[in-house]
Design an enzyme around this catalytic site. Structure first.
Site, PDB file in Angstrom:
ATOM      1  N   VAL A  46       0.865  -1.182   0.000  1.00  0.00           N
ATOM      2  CA  VAL A  46       0.000   0.000   0.000  1.00  0.00           C
ATOM      3  C   VAL A  46       0.908   1.241   0.000  1.00  0.00           C
ATOM      4  CG1 VAL A  46      -2.101  -0.922   1.075  1.00  0.00           C
ATOM      5  CG2 VAL A  46      -0.157  -0.278   2.500  1.00  0.00           C
ATOM      6  N   ALA A  49      -0.577   7.457  -2.137  1.00  0.00           N
ATOM      7  CA  ALA A  49      -0.882   8.885  -2.235  1.00  0.00           C
ATOM      8  C   ALA A  49       0.304   9.668  -1.697  1.00  0.00           C
ATOM      9  CB  ALA A  49      -2.127   9.210  -1.429  1.00  0.00           C
ATOM     10  N   LYS A  77      -2.776  14.836  -7.947  1.00  0.00           N
ATOM     11  CA  LYS A  77      -3.517  14.985  -6.689  1.00  0.00           C
ATOM     12  C   LYS A  77      -3.435  16.445  -6.246  1.00  0.00           C
ATOM     13  CE  LYS A  77      -3.231  13.629  -1.828  1.00  0.00           C
ATOM     14  NZ  LYS A  77      -2.473  12.893  -0.819  1.00  0.00           N
ATOM     15  N   PRO A  95      -6.457  21.689   0.478  1.00  0.00           N
ATOM     16  CA  PRO A  95      -5.757  21.852  -0.799  1.00  0.00           C
ATOM     17  C   PRO A  95      -4.239  21.929  -0.642  1.00  0.00           C
ATOM     18  CG  PRO A  95      -6.575  23.974  -0.054  1.00  0.00           C
ATOM     19  CD  PRO A  95      -6.921  22.990   1.033  1.00  0.00           C
ATOM     20  N   ILE A 343       5.565   8.409   2.789  1.00  0.00           N
ATOM     21  CA  ILE A 343       6.581   8.460   1.726  1.00  0.00           C
ATOM     22  C   ILE A 343       7.384   9.751   1.881  1.00  0.00           C
ATOM     23  CG2 ILE A 343       6.959   8.574  -0.777  1.00  0.00           C
ATOM     24  CD1 ILE A 343       4.532   6.710  -1.113  1.00  0.00           C
TER      25      ILE A 343
HETATM   26  C1  LIG Z   1      -2.588   0.938   5.445  1.00  0.00           C
HETATM   27  C2  LIG Z   1      -1.467   1.779   4.944  1.00  0.00           C
HETATM   28  C3  LIG Z   1      -1.691   2.771   3.992  1.00  0.00           C
HETATM   29  C4  LIG Z   1      -0.642   3.587   3.563  1.00  0.00           C
HETATM   30  N1  LIG Z   1      -0.886   4.604   2.682  1.00  0.00           N
HETATM   31  C5  LIG Z   1       0.106   5.483   2.396  1.00  0.00           C
HETATM   32  C6  LIG Z   1      -0.112   6.592   1.548  1.00  0.00           C
HETATM   33  O1  LIG Z   1      -1.190   6.777   0.990  1.00  0.00           O
HETATM   34  N2  LIG Z   1       0.908   7.452   1.337  1.00  0.00           N
HETATM   35  C7  LIG Z   1       2.132   7.266   1.908  1.00  0.00           C
HETATM   36  O2  LIG Z   1       3.009   8.110   1.745  1.00  0.00           O
HETATM   37  N3  LIG Z   1       2.378   6.184   2.654  1.00  0.00           N
HETATM   38  C8  LIG Z   1       1.412   5.307   2.917  1.00  0.00           C
HETATM   39  N4  LIG Z   1       1.673   4.213   3.694  1.00  0.00           N
HETATM   40  C9  LIG Z   1       3.045   3.937   4.103  1.00  0.00           C
HETATM   41  C10 LIG Z   1       3.780   3.298   2.936  1.00  0.00           C
HETATM   42  O3  LIG Z   1       3.113   2.137   2.530  1.00  0.00           O
HETATM   43  C11 LIG Z   1       5.200   2.955   3.340  1.00  0.00           C
HETATM   44  O4  LIG Z   1       5.799   4.075   3.909  1.00  0.00           O
HETATM   45  C12 LIG Z   1       6.003   2.557   2.145  1.00  0.00           C
HETATM   46  O5  LIG Z   1       5.369   1.564   1.426  1.00  0.00           O
HETATM   47  C13 LIG Z   1       7.367   2.075   2.562  1.00  0.00           C
HETATM   48  O6  LIG Z   1       7.346   0.798   3.101  1.00  0.00           O
HETATM   49  P1  LIG Z   1       8.729   0.131   3.423  1.00  0.00           P
HETATM   50  O7  LIG Z   1       9.526   0.100   2.180  1.00  0.00           O
HETATM   51  O8  LIG Z   1       9.299   0.798   4.614  1.00  0.00           O
HETATM   52  O9  LIG Z   1       8.311  -1.341   3.872  1.00  0.00           O
HETATM   53  P2  LIG Z   1       7.801  -2.588   3.023  1.00  0.00           P
HETATM   54  O10 LIG Z   1       7.015  -2.216   1.858  1.00  0.00           O
HETATM   55  O11 LIG Z   1       7.154  -3.491   4.039  1.00  0.00           O
HETATM   56  O12 LIG Z   1       9.131  -3.271   2.500  1.00  0.00           O
HETATM   57  C14 LIG Z   1       9.938  -4.073   3.340  1.00  0.00           C
HETATM   58  C15 LIG Z   1      10.985  -4.756   2.502  1.00  0.00           C
HETATM   59  O13 LIG Z   1      11.863  -5.469   3.363  1.00  0.00           O
HETATM   60  C16 LIG Z   1      12.010  -6.782   2.882  1.00  0.00           C
HETATM   61  N5  LIG Z   1      12.277  -7.661   4.001  1.00  0.00           N
HETATM   62  C17 LIG Z   1      11.642  -7.743   5.192  1.00  0.00           C
HETATM   63  N6  LIG Z   1      12.163  -8.713   5.935  1.00  0.00           N
HETATM   64  C18 LIG Z   1      13.152  -9.262   5.209  1.00  0.00           C
HETATM   65  C19 LIG Z   1      14.067 -10.340   5.431  1.00  0.00           C
HETATM   66  N7  LIG Z   1      14.046 -11.064   6.553  1.00  0.00           N
HETATM   67  N8  LIG Z   1      14.942 -10.631   4.460  1.00  0.00           N
HETATM   68  C20 LIG Z   1      14.982  -9.925   3.301  1.00  0.00           C
HETATM   69  N9  LIG Z   1      14.151  -8.921   3.041  1.00  0.00           N
HETATM   70  C21 LIG Z   1      13.244  -8.594   3.985  1.00  0.00           C
HETATM   71  C22 LIG Z   1      10.705  -7.096   2.178  1.00  0.00           C
HETATM   72  O14 LIG Z   1      10.857  -8.133   1.264  1.00  0.00           O
HETATM   73  C23 LIG Z   1      10.441  -5.755   1.504  1.00  0.00           C
HETATM   74  O15 LIG Z   1      11.162  -5.697   0.299  1.00  0.00           O
HETATM   75  C24 LIG Z   1       0.646   3.368   4.081  1.00  0.00           C
HETATM   76  C25 LIG Z   1       0.883   2.326   4.984  1.00  0.00           C
HETATM   77  C26 LIG Z   1      -0.157   1.538   5.427  1.00  0.00           C
HETATM   78  C27 LIG Z   1       0.118   0.429   6.400  1.00  0.00           C
END
Ligand SMILES: Cc1cc2nc3c(=O)[nH]c(=O)nc-3n(C[C@H](O)[C@H](O)[C@H](O)COP(=O)(O)OP(=O)(O)OC[C@H]3O[C@@H](n4cnc5c(N)ncnc54)[C@H](O)[C@@H]3O)c2cc1C
Length: 500
Positions: A46, A49, A77, A95, A343
């Site tokens: 997810v 936005a 947006k 806005p 983000i």
């Molecule tokens: C419900 C929800 C809605 C959201 N909506 C928004 C939004 O509209 N706008 C916004 O700015 N943000 C939003 N966010 C936040 C956004 O999704 C995250 O900030 C963004 O996706 C970054 O995630 P990440 O890369 O930190 O983690 P993740 O996407 O979880 O990536 C983690 C990575 O680590 C790897 N990994 C984990 N453990 C291991 C392991 N043991 N070995 C090897 N690899 C591993 C996984 O494979 C993956 O590649 C939302 C979050 C949630 C929960």
């Protein structure tokens, strides 16, 4: 210890944003950058936005906007439409841009209040080009338009496609990707710094510096270094989300919608060929089945997948930077996506990291500065989010009764008190949300100043009249001459087939 090898753990939005931003170092061979990710574990899936500063991130990487948007099913947006927040049935628009402009250091909303008190009935949003364009489902870049104000915008995008896009970018610039699940990490006996991570197949990846982008779990920052987490559930009690994509109906709206329900709220993020939808809720007040039913009852268009259930705890890591590990993304902390700030916090952490990173090694001053600056940013955003829950008149559920009556941080209470007094909003240092954002949410949710400030009272309304009318007229002219958002997308950045 000099830094020659950086290891990024995780390949979600955070991991690939960090890799892309730092790829210049890999390209110049100053450092070797390795990113480890596990397809088996996958990403959170997810986060679609964004807010306007996100444009700078891509711009600095030299990414062409139209190419990016075509690859990620992107849409424009202009802000967020909040529905049912003050009370059921009402709505307002937050806005990305200012209302009118300040005159003699008096903010526009105060000038508007003066005219309002003198009998003018026009709503404040009529003086916001972004709101008017959003209401008419129109969009156009500034340079194609007439003489008037810059339209501020961000994107909606497919998060998986965006990570893929950045992966191509980073790999082309020397970042090496390793597939595999990390099962252990090894620490230096003396310093406690992370020395290496080991994959399931036994491969060991050594590094001098680690960027933990492993998601909520915080593989290095928490599992390895036990940094600790500061919970904010008292103020931001939602702790679950259920997400589901749905087919678009042919019209792509240029704004996010956030609709409050009885124990949380629902997002709709319109992409070119589908909508992202999700219901953020509080498990103390609602079961998962009910949350899913409410989401499905309120989704526009045919659903395209099974519901994706997510759990989270709002708050932040006690330190974002600990020893030779920096947590970026969900591993550093999480606040619900009410104002699409996650983000942005990734981007902000990367910018700060790039600023203080040194080839000579890690020092306490770097750690301290990074933690202080990012910590402040988290807290200010936290206050802004809490405002949405606190400033409600809703008393139709236990959840809203809790939010309406909960204690709030002093920093937020001060902001509300000042605004109530005479409509003033003071931006703290480089706080993310500017005056317009606070005004939009406070006024939108019924916090109304008692009277305009002394400075606003000193303005001569008759003298200002022509200018005031001019703003309204120009906005109507500019918006009236914009193409629809759909027409603009079709012309500028139609989604590539690969993005579907
Ligand atoms: C419900 C929800 C809605 C959201 N909506 C928004 C939004 O509209 N706008 C916004 O700015 N943000 C939003 N966010 C936040 C956004 O999704 C995250 O900030 C963004 O996706 C970054 O995630 P990440 O890369 O930190 O983690 P993740 O996407 O979880 O990536 C983690 C990575 O680590 C790897 N990994 C984990 N453990 C291991 C392991 N043991 N070995 C090897 N690899 C591993 C996984 O494979 C993956 O590649 C939302 C979050 C949630 C929960």
């Amino acid at each position: 210890m000099p830094i020659k090898k950086i290891v990024i753990v995780g390949g979600g939005t955070a991991g690939w944003m960090a890799a892309a931003a730092l790829s210049r170092l890999a390209q110049s061979q100053l450092m070797q950058i390795t990113l480890v990710e596990s397809e088996l574990i996958g990403t959170v899936g997810v986060g679609e936005a964004t807010i306007p500063p996100f444009l700078n991130f891509n711009d600095r990487l030299g990414i062409d906007e139209a190419e990016l948007l075509a690859a990620v099913q992107g849409s424009f947006k202009l802000g967020i439409h909040f529905v049912n927040w003050e009370s059921v049935g009402d709505s307002y628009f937050h806005p990305f841009g200012n209302y009118g402009y300040a005159v003699d250091s008096v903010s526009f909303h105060e000038i508007w209040m003066r005219y309002r008190m003198a009998g003018d009935t026009r709503p404040l949003h009529q003086f916001s080009p972004e709101t008017m364009a959003a209401m008419h489902r129109r969009f156009m870049h500034q340079d194609e338009g007439a003489e008037l104000p810059a339209i501020n915008y961000a994107y909606h995008l497919d998060a998986t496609a965006y990570a893929r896009f950045l992966r191509r970018y980073a790999e082309a610039r020397g970042v090496v990707r390793k597939e595999g699940k990390i099962v252990t990490s090894d620490l230096h006996g003396e310093s406690g710094f992370v020395r290496s991570v080991t994959l399931e197949d036994g491969a060991e990846i050594e590094g001098d510096f680690f960027i933990d982008c492993s998601g909520f779990r915080g593989l290095l920052i928490e599992d390895a270094l036990e940094t600790g987490y500061e919970e904010w559930t008292h103020w931001l009690p939602c702790d679950r989300a259920v997400a589901i994509p749905s087919r678009g109906d042919g019209t792509v709206l240029p704004y996010t919608r956030a609709t409050a329900h009885s124990a949380g709220w629902q997002w709709r993020v319109p992409l070119q060929r589908r909508n992202g939808n999700g219901h953020v809720y509080c498990s103390s007040f609602m079961e998962a089945d009910e949350a899913t039913r409410i989401l499905l009852d309120n989704v526009d268009g045919e659903v395209m997948a099974e519901p994706n259930h997510l759990r989270f705890v709002t708050g932040r890591r006690k330190k974002f930077w600990n020893k030779n590990v920096v947590a970026v993304g969900l591993s550093g902390g999480f606040m619900e996506p009410l104002e699409s700030t996650s983000i942005h916090l990734i981007q902000s952490a990367i910018a700060k990291l790039a600023g203080v990173l040194s080839l000579d090694g890690v020092t306490p001053a770097q750690e301290e500065t990074f933690n202080r600056l990012l910590g402040k940013e988290f807290s200010r955003i936290r206050d802004f989010l809490i405002l949405h829950y606190k400033a409600t008149k809703r008393d139709d559920s236990e959840f809203w009764n809790y939010c309406r009556t909960m204690d709030i941080p002093d920093t937020l209470q001060e902001k509300i008190d000042l605004f109530r007094l005479n409509g003033q909003v003071f931006r703290e240092e480089d706080e993310l949300f500017a005056e317009t954002s606070w005004v939009a949410v406070m006024m939108g949710q019924g916090i109304v100043p008692g009277r305009p400030s002394a400075m606003a009272h000193s303005l001569d309304l008759d003298k200002l009249r022509e200018e005031y009318e001019g703003i309204d007229k120009s906005i109507r002219y500019v918006v009236g001459n914009m193409p629809t958002h759909d027409q603009y997308l079709e012309r500028y950045c139609p989604a590539a087939m690969a993005a579907e």
